[in-house]
Design a protein around this motif. Structure first.
Motif, PDB file in Angstrom:
ATOM      1  N   ALA A 270     -12.274 -39.409 -20.612  1.00 36.82           N
ATOM      2  CA  ALA A 270     -13.178 -38.314 -20.430  1.00 36.82           C
ATOM      3  C   ALA A 270     -14.465 -39.966 -20.190  1.00 36.82           C
ATOM      4  O   ALA A 270     -14.717 -40.581 -20.631  1.00 36.82           O
ATOM      5  CB  ALA A 270     -13.789 -37.714 -21.731  1.00 36.82           C
ATOM      6  N   ILE A 271     -15.811 -39.461 -18.999  1.00 33.51           N
ATOM      7  CA  ILE A 271     -17.079 -40.276 -19.196  1.00 33.51           C
ATOM      8  C   ILE A 271     -18.276 -39.113 -19.450  1.00 33.51           C
ATOM      9  O   ILE A 271     -18.459 -37.916 -19.732  1.00 33.51           O
ATOM     10  CB  ILE A 271     -17.138 -40.579 -17.889  1.00 33.51           C
ATOM     11  N   GLY A 272     -19.096 -39.153 -19.699  1.00 37.25           N
ATOM     12  CA  GLY A 272     -20.391 -38.559 -20.317  1.00 37.25           C
ATOM     13  C   GLY A 272     -21.622 -39.815 -20.009  1.00 37.25           C
ATOM     14  O   GLY A 272     -21.563 -40.484 -19.759  1.00 37.25           O
ATOM     15  N   SER A 273     -22.266 -38.458 -19.981  1.00 32.15           N
ATOM     16  CA  SER A 273     -23.981 -38.988 -19.816  1.00 32.15           C
ATOM     17  C   SER A 273     -25.394 -38.766 -20.299  1.00 32.15           C
ATOM     18  O   SER A 273     -25.206 -36.712 -20.832  1.00 32.15           O
ATOM     19  CB  SER A 273     -24.563 -39.475 -18.410  1.00 32.15           C
ATOM     20  N   GLY A 274     -25.986 -39.182 -20.557  1.00 32.61           N
ATOM     21  CA  GLY A 274     -27.273 -37.721 -21.628  1.00 32.61           C
ATOM     22  C   GLY A 274     -28.447 -38.322 -21.164  1.00 32.61           C
ATOM     23  O   GLY A 274     -28.718 -39.930 -20.798  1.00 32.61           O
ATOM     24  N   PRO A 275     -29.737 -38.085 -21.908  1.00 32.07           N
ATOM     25  CA  PRO A 275     -30.995 -38.937 -21.397  1.00 32.07           C
ATOM     26  C   PRO A 275     -31.185 -39.917 -23.025  1.00 32.07           C
ATOM     27  O   PRO A 275     -30.343 -40.015 -23.275  1.00 32.07           O
ATOM     28  CB  PRO A 275     -31.574 -37.731 -22.689  1.00 32.07           C
ATOM     29  N   ALA A 276     -32.236 -41.139 -22.835  1.00 35.43           N
ATOM     30  CA  ALA A 276     -31.942 -42.370 -23.073  1.00 35.43           C
ATOM     31  C   ALA A 276     -31.582 -42.381 -24.669  1.00 35.43           C
ATOM     32  O   ALA A 276     -32.542 -41.605 -25.119  1.00 35.43           O
ATOM     33  CB  ALA A 276     -32.816 -42.421 -22.517  1.00 35.43           C
ATOM     34  N   PRO A 277     -31.138 -42.328 -25.813  1.00 33.13           N
ATOM     35  CA  PRO A 277     -30.469 -42.201 -26.790  1.00 33.13           C
ATOM     36  C   PRO A 277     -32.158 -42.925 -27.807  1.00 33.13           C
ATOM     37  O   PRO A 277     -33.063 -43.508 -27.135  1.00 33.13           O
ATOM     38  CB  PRO A 277     -30.209 -43.956 -27.271  1.00 33.13           C
ATOM     39  N   SER A 278     -32.583 -42.108 -28.810  1.00 39.43           N
ATOM     40  CA  SER A 278     -33.590 -42.522 -29.343  1.00 39.43           C
ATOM     41  C   SER A 278     -33.324 -44.132 -30.701  1.00 39.43           C
ATOM     42  O   SER A 278     -32.167 -43.958 -31.141  1.00 39.43           O
ATOM     43  CB  SER A 278     -34.113 -41.515 -30.496  1.00 39.43           C
TER      44      SER A 278
ATOM     45  N   LEU B 129     -35.365 -52.219 -35.230  1.00 41.63           N
ATOM     46  CA  LEU B 129     -34.435 -52.491 -33.129  1.00 41.63           C
ATOM     47  C   LEU B 129     -35.435 -51.527 -32.616  1.00 41.63           C
ATOM     48  O   LEU B 129     -35.519 -52.490 -31.736  1.00 41.63           O
ATOM     49  CB  LEU B 129     -33.580 -51.821 -33.728  1.00 41.63           C
ATOM     50  N   GLY B 130     -36.016 -50.420 -33.389  1.00 43.33           N
ATOM     51  CA  GLY B 130     -36.843 -49.648 -32.353  1.00 43.33           C
ATOM     52  C   GLY B 130     -38.378 -50.297 -32.178  1.00 43.33           C
ATOM     53  O   GLY B 130     -38.744 -50.115 -31.166  1.00 43.33           O
ATOM     54  N   ALA B 131     -38.485 -51.605 -32.971  1.00 49.71           N
ATOM     55  CA  ALA B 131     -39.576 -51.945 -32.263  1.00 49.71           C
ATOM     56  C   ALA B 131     -39.832 -53.430 -31.757  1.00 49.71           C
ATOM     57  O   ALA B 131     -40.490 -53.954 -31.242  1.00 49.71           O
ATOM     58  CB  ALA B 131     -40.093 -52.998 -34.208  1.00 49.71           C
ATOM     59  N   ARG B 132     -38.212 -53.647 -31.304  1.00 52.21           N
ATOM     60  CA  ARG B 132     -38.187 -54.160 -30.460  1.00 52.21           C
ATOM     61  C   ARG B 132     -37.525 -53.579 -28.538  1.00 52.21           C
ATOM     62  O   ARG B 132     -37.669 -55.136 -27.989  1.00 52.21           O
ATOM     63  CB  ARG B 132     -37.290 -55.480 -30.924  1.00 52.21           C
ATOM     64  N   LEU B 133     -36.898 -53.053 -28.947  1.00 49.64           N
ATOM     65  CA  LEU B 133     -36.382 -52.007 -27.914  1.00 49.64           C
ATOM     66  C   LEU B 133     -37.263 -50.455 -27.559  1.00 49.64           C
ATOM     67  O   LEU B 133     -36.936 -50.013 -28.795  1.00 49.64           O
ATOM     68  CB  LEU B 133     -34.989 -52.260 -28.039  1.00 49.64           C
ATOM     69  N   HIS B 134     -36.706 -50.769 -26.364  1.00 43.11           N
ATOM     70  CA  HIS B 134     -37.419 -49.028 -26.289  1.00 43.11           C
ATOM     71  C   HIS B 134     -36.325 -48.928 -24.877  1.00 43.11           C
ATOM     72  O   HIS B 134     -36.015 -49.196 -24.594  1.00 43.11           O
ATOM     73  CB  HIS B 134     -38.946 -48.621 -25.809  1.00 43.11           C
ATOM     74  N   ALA B 135     -35.546 -47.266 -25.253  1.00 43.55           N
ATOM     75  CA  ALA B 135     -34.204 -47.163 -24.620  1.00 43.55           C
ATOM     76  C   ALA B 135     -34.746 -46.554 -22.948  1.00 43.55           C
ATOM     77  O   ALA B 135     -36.279 -45.852 -23.406  1.00 43.55           O
ATOM     78  CB  ALA B 135     -33.834 -46.231 -24.698  1.00 43.55           C
ATOM     79  N   SER B 136     -34.333 -46.331 -22.119  1.00 42.22           N
ATOM     80  CA  SER B 136     -35.116 -46.334 -20.685  1.00 42.22           C
ATOM     81  C   SER B 136     -34.039 -45.672 -19.810  1.00 42.22           C
ATOM     82  O   SER B 136     -32.703 -46.171 -19.708  1.00 42.22           O
ATOM     83  CB  SER B 136     -35.917 -47.061 -19.760  1.00 42.22           C
TER      84      SER B 136
END
Length: 206
Positions: free
Chosen positions: A33-41, A46-53
């Motif tokens: 199976a394969i799936g997709s979705g919105p950018a993760p939170s 780690l969130g201070a160094r990376l922002h999901a796009s």
């Protein structure tokens, strides 16, 4: 608990009420199976160094037997770094699940697993020129990777359509959290990734 988690729990409760378990309900099957979705939170350090796009993806290969499931999973997301680069985050590893609802047509499971992966992207670096080149230095593109691992937990709801035995079409939804740690050049950085995925797949029921 997030709204997506509540939705999956509600679907499982409705399926359990509408289709109580029978002797034949605990059969199993294999799955791709394969799936997709919105950018993760992404939260924490780690969130201070990376922002999901962009968006995220999830690929599943495995199956279930009765109330137990086992899969090899790959999850991915595009991320923007604090210094302005666009990188790819990939995590892969095994996952096991317990299915409190396991009928021929619907499965709802709580899952957990351990994953390893990388955050990688292209960078421009300045390097010395070769002896036969008429220059002191030059710029080249190089691939830079940061390695890490994650403990993941989540909920998966799966609807299988088709004959009782043989090939079947699958619709599924998953919400999960990955507790991740990555070894950057200056520090070990931890954080949490929360991701919703909706997808399709093919199962072979037995």
């Amino acid at each position: 608990m997030s709204g997506a988690s509540r939705l999956l729990l509600l679907l499982g409760w409705l399926a359990g009420v509408a289709a109580p378990a029978r002797a034949g309900d605990l059969d199993g099957g294999s799955l791709v199976a394969i799936g997709s979705g919105p950018a993760p939170s992404i939260t924490g350090d780690l969130g201070a160094r990376l922002h999901a796009s962009g968006g995220g993806c999830r690929i599943r290969m495995g199956g279930w037997f009765g109330r137990l499931g086992a899969e090899l999973v790959l999850s991915c997301a595009g991320v923007d770094t604090a210094d302005g680069h666009h990188d790819s985050l990939l995590l892969t590893g095994p996952s096991v699940a317990w299915l409190p609802v396991a009928t021929r047509w619907f499965q709802l499971g709580a899952r957990g697993g351990l994953m390893a992966g990388t955050i990688s992207g292209d960078r421009t670096a300045t390097v010395p020129c070769d002896r036969d080149e008429d220059c002191a230095s030059k710029q080249v593109d190089e691939r830079v990777s940061v390695h890490g691992f994650a403990v993941t937990v989540g909920l998966t709801a799966q609807l299988t359509l088709g004959a009782r035995r043989g090939g079947r079409f699958v619709l599924w939804a998953d919400v999960g959290t990955q507790l991740a740690r990555f070894q950057f050049a200056d520090a070990v950085v931890a954080g949490r990734l929360t991701q919703l995925t909706i997808g399709i797949g093919h199962a072979h029921a037995f």
